[in-house]
Design an enzyme around this catalytic site. Structure first.
Site, short mmCIF file in Angstrom:
data_model
loop_
_atom_site.label_atom_id
_atom_site.label_comp_id
_atom_site.label_asym_id
_atom_site.label_seq_id
_atom_site.Cartn_x
_atom_site.Cartn_y
_atom_site.Cartn_z
CG HIS A 13 -0.21 0.06 2.52
ND1 HIS A 13 0.39 1.19 3.01
CD2 HIS A 13 0.02 -0.92 3.44
CE1 HIS A 13 0.96 0.94 4.18
NE2 HIS A 13 0.75 -0.35 4.46
CD GLU A 84 1.81 -5.46 8.22
OE1 GLU A 84 1.93 -6.67 8.01
OE2 GLU A 84 2.66 -4.61 7.88
#
Length: 218
Positions: A13, A84
């Site tokens: 990201h 994550e």
């Protein structure tokens, strides 16, 4: 090369407020910064010309927004395994501060109190590997830095502790695949940020100058 040896592209990201400060950002659902959105667009340009049988994204907004700005929102499927690392008690903290309390701490060896162990993250990565290997065609994944580092180690059959040796920048592109046969999984490309660097160069250049966006196809 055998055309059946497909490639899985790994997109991290774009920038968030905590990637700037270096704070551990696990499940805290931060948005991209303005610069992060710009780099996500550049990532989309970097991916121009590539086609994917499947696109998967973490459900966190920083990954989903990067996916959307890169041009893959309509094709993407949300996959919770791409979340994550859960940093637990270390969420939002700086490594330097954690080391003051626990000088020998290593994320990829020790995990986080109140969060995930390396083995738990590796188990999620193994699910992703199995899912990707069942797809006929190239795959694109949008996720976060520490998870992608573990995923790469699991792809090549190594323990998650070796993820500590793999750096990966925001809005970077990496690729995992095979050499000659499916029995030889490899890391084909790692931490490609040429498109991000080109963006910075363009921003710093005089108005009359032009910049070339690097494109690499298979």
């Amino acid at each position: 090369m055998n055309k059946a040896l497909h490639i899985t592209f790994l997109a991290r990201h774009g920038e968030t407020a905590w990637t700037i400060t270096g704070q551990h950002t696990g499940r805290t659902d931060l948005p991209l910064t303005k610069h992060g959105e710009s780099n996500a667009l550049r990532l989309g340009e970097r991916l121009t010309g590539l086609t994917f049988a499947k696109v998967f994204t973490s459900p966190l907004q920083r990954a989903m927004r990067t996916c959307a700005l890169a041009g893959f929102a309509s094709a993407a499927q949300v996959d919770a395994d791409l979340l994550e690392w859960d940093y637990g008690d270390y969420e939002g903290r700086l490594t330097v501060d954690i080391l003051k309390e626990h000088p020998d701490w290593q994320l990829f060896r020790d995990g986080c109190p109140g969060g995930e162990s390396p083995q738990q993250v590796a188990a999620r990565a193994d699910h992703v590997v199995s899912r990707v290997r069942s797809v006929t065609g190239d795959v694109l994944l949008f996720s976060s830095g520490h998870f992608l580092r573990v995923l790469a180690t699991r792809w090549i059959g190594m323990e998650p502790i070796h993820g500590s040796s793999l750096m990966v920048g925001t809005a970077s592109l990496s690729a995992i695949g095979y050499e000659n046969s499916i029995s030889r999984p490899v890391i084909r490309l790692w931490n490609d940020t040429h498109h991000v660097l080109a963006s910075k160069a363009q921003d710093a250049a005089p108005v009359h100058a032009s910049a070339t966006i690097l494109q690499t196809t298979r």
